[in-house]
Design a protein around this motif. Structure first.
Motif, PDB file in Angstrom:
ATOM      1  N   ARG A   1      41.473  34.974  47.923  1.00 60.52           N
ATOM      2  CA  ARG A   1      42.436  34.476  46.934  1.00 60.52           C
ATOM      3  C   ARG A   1      41.979  34.755  45.508  1.00 60.52           C
ATOM      4  N   VAL A   2      42.967  35.056  44.657  1.00 60.85           N
ATOM      5  CA  VAL A   2      42.667  35.403  43.274  1.00 60.85           C
ATOM      6  C   VAL A   2      43.217  34.323  42.357  1.00 60.85           C
ATOM      7  N   LYS A   3      42.414  33.963  41.376  1.00 61.78           N
ATOM      8  CA  LYS A   3      42.879  33.011  40.373  1.00 61.78           C
ATOM      9  C   LYS A   3      42.655  33.622  38.999  1.00 61.78           C
TER      10      LYS A   3
ATOM     11  N   ASP B   1      38.000  34.463  45.297  1.00 61.84           N
ATOM     12  CA  ASP B   1      37.287  33.702  46.310  1.00 61.84           C
ATOM     13  C   ASP B   1      36.977  34.657  47.453  1.00 61.84           C
TER      14      ASP B   1
ATOM     15  N   GLU C   1      47.539  27.634  43.771  1.00 65.48           N
ATOM     16  CA  GLU C   1      46.415  26.719  43.591  1.00 65.48           C
ATOM     17  C   GLU C   1      46.734  25.269  43.938  1.00 65.48           C
TER      18      GLU C   1
ATOM     19  N   LEU D   1      43.804  25.998  52.026  1.00 69.39           N
ATOM     20  CA  LEU D   1      44.130  27.318  51.488  1.00 69.39           C
ATOM     21  C   LEU D   1      45.644  27.449  51.444  1.00 69.39           C
TER      22      LEU D   1
ATOM     23  N   TYR E   1      44.207  37.037  59.546  1.00 66.56           N
ATOM     24  CA  TYR E   1      43.747  36.553  58.243  1.00 66.56           C
ATOM     25  C   TYR E   1      43.394  35.075  58.314  1.00 66.56           C
TER      26      TYR E   1
END
Lengths: 765, 181, 293
Positions: free
Chosen positions: A631-633, A626, C197, C193, C275
């Motif tokens: 962020r990594v998926k 993303d 997930e 966020l 961040y």
């Protein structure tokens, strides 16, 4: 016998321990209760590094409901434990070195009272400077954590001349890789019940990966002969290496003996985090050079491992990392130096992969960067440097010849192109705020404890009075499916039914020495044991049948439910049932075959711990980054594994997928953060492991079963291999998606966001 | 069952106790417990139903999941007074004469390894399939998102859920055919 | 309150008042020795972590005014009234909420996991002041009904989040979500966020509402954010900067900066303030741009 075959397939699907697990009927050792059972609690240090001025337990002892309080004064034998050497105090006397150090333990009528009693124990500390990094520990003049200094272990290996190699190199990559402290996060925290038995004996119902080792260590602590200690160690709600070392057993035993009552200890998650082992954080500095054609010429590695406060298996883990610095590649010039350094940061110890995961992240990272510099496809670059079947092992030792490296690389190469096509077909993959990429990595991983280490194996087969083929092994079931493995091999070898067999594991009073349930060795050793025992067992069975029936032995064979006539196998019924056969076991006659041997080692190994049998894996992943948040998926994962024949397909796949997910957590989110010696994330609300949302919905596992011609070593274990090469594959995929190299785990979305500037050539609208 | 009964007590040195009435796996139960005692302790200690596990004790792993009035809850986050007058179903209450099709599917597809998350996981699947007979991928993930498994990587669990859906639907079709006859 | 078993020497007493006035009186009587409790999912987590459980818990679960979901006009505007005891799962599944407060449906689905949502309440999520429903409700310009011992007061949520903790003693009775104007180009967005997930504490959660004319002029805008270690906030200044302007790349680039400037966040052990600001700005601006953007 078609029906028989389908029955076997069915059996392959249902684990012997399955029904108990899906109905909740199975009793884990932390579920047990006994009459008059007390509850134990352990007081852990509040300081990461301090001298103990005094410990006062008077108030705690006076609390109604408290039945026993123990401190260092109450340890009858050696006040220390540790699988390699016993440098960790059971109960600290004058010094604490991490927040998990135990100072006292209490047994009380309820857990609540025991907890209150802990609050009444007064400990006066004199704080010492906290050594919270390996850098601090190695500074000249740093306070010494142990009498021999702050270096637990040094290991190294050299071949050729690296400086020469670098001079001839066309490209050189030098990087430092930084990998975190990972928690095993087995769902069942450490615990069990310790029961005093008549005659000063005790039974310890507590999970471990090596019951006989626990027995040995407890004997030394309690000053009780080993034969008076019984360890019941299965089943366990997960371990992954984390329960290999002693945990609550010594405290439960001291309290049970002091109170003369059974004592249950079941650590809370916070207690488990504080006291428990973690994966070694390592800083790995690597310089690698290659020539224009993509041949690696030199590889220089320095590994610094943060081993925390005590040794446990720290030295062996460093040795393993040093052994695997070059993985499956041929490198003519190498120089490796490794240091395992004491700090006040918890205790690092055994964890699935055993140092291989850390070093593979560094090695494969180098491979990716070199390939990129040389403009060679990264899989092709690997192929160029890959070992061949009869090449020596990574420490120059002779190993069992294997084509595993080539097989897994080829498997993944095929898959890679398949995936690339798929990506082209799908036009809509490029959503606006997403970047996608694929990446792959491979690994080679040793099994067994290695050369120069006691690594006994063995098992026993007997025929019982009630007509069962009984197999006994000193292994433990921590979820990996060992019972299924034993059952499958027995059914396969003896062509019998599941009701014909009984299996005993994890009980030192009932099983022979088989070594530890670690190092991907149990499946392999069960298979080896049965190969050694089956012929003798079978012929004794047939001899007994001859004695019972008068039919010549050569006309009979073992089959479903009993002994069958060879020429009448269509009759649908056994000639002599096992129950009837058992009635021939009159007087002193018995059938029992036992074997004991050592895990196969290299005949010419010069470096302690070097391996003989290796497994291989290649991983390919697809990630989605993303670009708004970094962020990594991971959206796809496929692993090809070469570890010999598959014994239990469901177990094999489960190990690889589960290992993959655990490594995905290691790569993207798991980090047991310690600041100034104190854990910051002490439960699953802050120490996050992957949920079902975090893993690819479908993962693919390909087993390459083929062994090299003449290989007689059968199936290798796959307990660890699925965890080893995942992190570098994800790192490579992130690079391919974003152009951002990853040197540090877990992957920092902050770092990616800093580097990914999607505004270049793009506009908000 | 008198759900309306006000639970009130004056703070005193004596431990506070309430008379708790609830149904567990179809059986009516009466217990005298502290009003804030956790449901997980009632089940495991007082009722000896150790199929329900615990692991984080803060509602962040799902190991202790049970059904309370047909809804999935973490039994470590339910206090006795909140369970008063409710109907609880634990993993032990799932299989009647034979295994629940979900349990069979977990066996057949390898939906577990160490088995410690399994009781809570199966209760979560049961809640999911009670609500959606044919869940989408998203709904499966959603329904199981609160149940951590460290062994399987969820692959076997996902296959078990898919098989359970298939088995349940086949049963339904067979049932429907039977009814038409 | 770790593993006290079912005997529990130190169990709190539980009080179950039937109405707001009784609840209020109990709290008045015990003062700091009492706390209101609804689902209790967060409070129990705190006790596990060593925060002391008070001697008295006043359960609000029987209070009628705090239950149910109804649609009713207030001052001529259609609003949805959501009782504070409504579970997050009901918030996520309720068809009425899906129509009239769609962001709440989405927000509720992002909080914890099903088993927690079956017990946790919307009231608790707001009253704990860090809940992920707050940015969503801010974007929908929700109000709260608070009982002060005598009467029910209506307060805008955007005012409530700025009030000091003295307001803690007020009982949150229900939430009012005004119905959005059906005929407009309004667009809602919500994004959480986390470190994974799902089932994750929030690094940051953003939500917003933006209505534009056909010429892309911003007619109405509300932007909000929060996080598990950052208090909720409305981006009043950024809203002022954007209001009345025509959407453009340059305007949104400017918005990125004003959001970062205006955002009140801290560095925690898991993420830096920088961040959080950068990610929040990106998420909000991408939300304004929308999927079509």
């Amino acid at each position: 016998m078609l029906m028989n075959t389908s029955l076997k397939e069915w059996k392959g699907k249902i684990r012997p321990d399955g029904p108990g697990k899906v109905t909740g009927g199975i009793k884990y050792l932390t579920d047990l209760t006994f009459p008059n059972m007390l509850y134990g609690k352990i007081l852990r240090s509040s300081e990461p590094h301090a001298e103990i001025v005094s410990i006062s337990t008077d108030l705690a002892r006076k609390l109604p409901g408290v039945r026993a309080v123990v401190t260092y004064k109450d340890v009858p034998g050696l006040n220390g434990y540790g699988i390699i050497f016993p440098d960790q105090p059971v109960l600290c006397k004058d010094k604490v070195r991490y927040v998990g150090d135990a100072l006292a333990a209490v047994a009380a009528d309820t857990e609540e009272i025991a907890e209150k009693a802990l609050g009444l124990i007064e400990v006066n500390y004199r704080r010492l400077p906290v050594i919270d990094s390996t850098e601090k520990a190695l500074e000249p003049g740093a306070p010494l954590l142990h009498p021999d200094g702050n270096i637990l272990h040094r290991a190294g290996y050299s071949i050729g001349n690296v400086e020469d190699g670098f001079q001839k190199s066309f490209v050189i990559i030098e990087e430092t890789y930084d990998v975190p402290r990972q928690m095993h996060a087995y769902m069942e925290t450490e615990g069990g019940v310790i029961v005093p038995e008549p005659g000063g004996k005790i039974t310890v119902y507590a999970g471990t990966q090596h019951g006989f080792k626990d027995r040995f260590q407890l004997s030394r602590i309690l000053n009780i002969p080993e034969k008076d200690i019984r360890i019941v160690s299965s089943p366990m709600g997960g371990s992954f290496g984390g329960k290999d070392e002693l945990n609550i057993q010594p405290y439960g035993a001291l309290l049970a003996l002091a109170a003369n009552c059974p004592v249950k200890i079941h650590q809370s998650r916070q207690e488990s985090v504080k006291a428990g082992l973690k994966r070694h954080p390592m800083k790995i500095t690597v310089k690698t050079g290659a020539d224009k054609n993509g041949k690696i010429l030199a590889h220089k590695v320095k590994i610094i491992a943060d081993t925390g406060a005590y040794a446990t298996l720290g030295p062996a883990i460093l040795d393993f990392a040093v052994e695997h610095v070059s993985g499956p590649y041929k490198i003519p010039n190498m120089e490796t130096e490794g240091l395992s350094v004491f700090t006040n940061n918890g205790v690092a110890g055994e964890f699935r992969g055993f140092g291989g995961n850390q070093i593979t992240f560094a090695l494969e990272g180098q491979m990716d960067r070199l390939a990129e510099k040389l403009q060679i496809d990264y899989l092709e670059f690997r192929r160029l440097n890959l070992r061949e079947a009869e090449d020596p092992g990574p420490l120059g030792q002779r190993i069992a010849p294997t084509n595993g490296a080539t097989h897994v690389l080829e498997a993944i190469q095929k898959s890679f192109f398949k995936r690339a096509d798929l990506r082209n077909e799908k036009g809509d993959l490029n959503e606006r705020w997403k970047a996608r990429g694929t990446g792959a990595a491979i690994t080679m991983h040793g099994g067994g404890l290695g050369a120069g280490r006691m690594d006994p194996a063995g098992g026993r087969l007997s025929f019982t009075k009630d007509g069962k083929i009984a197999a006994a092994f000193g292994f433990e079931e921590c979820g990996q499916g060992l019972l299924s493995v034993i059952e499958t091999i027995l059914l396969e070898e003896f062509n019998c039914l599941d009701k014909d067999i009984s299996i005993v594991i994890g009980d030192t009073d009932l099983v022979p020495v088989s070594g530890s349930s670690t190092a991907s060795r149990a499946t392999s050793m069960v298979w080896h044991s049965l190969q050694k025992m089956k012929d003798s067992f079978r012929s004794q069975m047939i001899d007994l049948a001859e004695l019972a029936t008068g039919t010549p032995a050569n006309r009979m064979e073992m089959g479903p439910g009993g002994i069958w006539l060879k020429d009448a196998q269509q009759s649908g019924e056994a000639y002599l049932s096992f129950a009837d056969l058992a009635s021939a076991l009159v007087q002193d006659r018995s059938i029992s075959v036992q074997t004991s041997f050592d895990f196969p080692v290299s005949p010419d190994a010069t470096v302690a711990g070097s391996h003989f049998l290796y497994a291989f894996a290649a991983v390919i992943v697809e990630v989605e980054v993303d670009i708004l948040t970094g962020r990594v998926k991971v959206t796809g994962m496929e692993q090809a594994v070469s570890a010999g024949p598959v014994v239990s397909p469901m177990g094999y796949r489960g190990q690889i997928e589960g290992g993959g997910a655990m490594a995905l957590g290691y790569t993207l989110m798991e980090h047991s953060i310690i600041e100034k010696g104190i854990y910051l994330n002490d439960n699953f609300d802050t120490y996050l492991i992957p949920t079902i949302f975090d893993v690819p919905f479908e993962m693919i596992t390909e087993a390459v079963e083929e062994l090299y011609e003449g290989d007689e070593f059968g199936p290798r274990g796959v307990g660890e291999i699925g965890t080893v090469a995942v992190a570098p594959a994800i790192a490579q995929a992130i690079y391919n998606a974003t152009g951002c190299w990853i040197n540090k785990l877990p992957v920092s979305p902050e770092l990616i966001l800093e580097k990914v500037s999607f505004m270049e050539g793009d506009k908000w609208m | 069952m008198d759900v309306k009964k006000v639970i009130m007590a004056t703070p005193s040195p004596q431990p506070v106790k309430i008379e708790l009435e609830l149904e567990v796996n179809g059986f009516h139960r009466q217990l005298t417990v502290a009003p804030a005692a956790r449901l997980v302790d009632l089940l495991r200690e007082d009722l000896e139903l150790t199929g329900t596990k615990f692991s984080c004790e803060v509602g962040r792993c799902g190991t202790c999941a049970v059904h309370m009035d047909n809804k999935l809850v973490n039994s470590c986050l339910v206090m006795a007074y909140q369970a008063n007058g409710t109907s609880i179903c634990t993993i032990e209450g799932l299989a009647e004469r034979s295994l629940d099709p979900i349990q069979s599917a977990f066996l057949e597809e390898g939906g577990f390894q160490c088995g410690y998350c399994t009781p809570g996981m199966i209760m979560a699947v049961k809640a999911l399939l009670n609500y959606h007979a044919n869940p989408t991928e998203e709904q499966i993930k959603e329904g199981l998102s609160g149940n951590l498994c460290r062994c399987t990587g969820y692959g076997g669990i996902i296959r078990a859920v898919q098989r359970a859906i298939k088995n349940l639907n086949e049963n339904e079709i067979e049932g429907a055919v039977g009814w038409k006859k | 309150m770790i593993r006290q078993g079912t005997v529990m020497i130190d169990s709190p007493a539980i009080w179950m008042p039937e109405n707001l006035a009784d609840a209020w009186q109990l709290k008045h009587r015990f003062g700091p020795d009492a706390q209101y409790i609804a689902g209790g999912t967060l409070m129990q987590t705190h006790w596990q972590k060593g925060i002391e459980c008070p001697a008295n818990l006043i359960s609000l679960e029987r209070i009628k005014e705090m239950q149910g979901i109804i649609k009713s006009p207030i001052h001529g505007q259609a609003v949805t009234r959501i009782g504070a005891l409504t579970s997050l799962d009901v918030c996520r599944q309720h068809s009425e909420i899906a129509v009239s407060a769609p962001l709440l449906t989405e927000a509720a689905g992002s909080i914890a996991a099903p088993a927690v949502r079956n017990k946790a309440t919307i009231g608790g999520n707001i009253a704990n002041r860090f809940g992920d429903s707050i940015p969503a409700l801010l974007a929908m310009d929700a109000s709260l009904a608070l009982f002060d011992g005598k009467e029910i007061l209506l307060t805008l949520l955007s005012d409530y989040i700025r009030m000091e903790s003295s307001i803690k003693n007020l009982i949150l009775v229900y939430v009012l979500v005004p119905e959005t104007d059906g005929v407009n180009n309004g667009q809602y967005f919500y994004k959480k966020l986390g470190h994974r997930e799902a089932f994750s504490p929030s690094i940051l959660t953003v939500a917003g509402y933006c209505r534009t004319s056909e010429q892309n002029e911003i007619l109405e805008i509300r932007l909000a954010a929060s996080g598990s270690t950052s208090p909720p906030q409305r981006f009043i200044h950024t809203e002022q900067v954007l209001n009345g302007c025509i959407l453009s790349h340059e305007l949104l680039t400017k918005a990125i900066q004003t959001i970062k400037d205006e955002m009140n966040v801290n560095t925690d052990p898991f993420s830096s303030a920088g961040y959080k600001k950068a990610a929040a700005a990106n998420l909000i601006v991408s939300g304004i741009v929308g999927k079509a953007g």
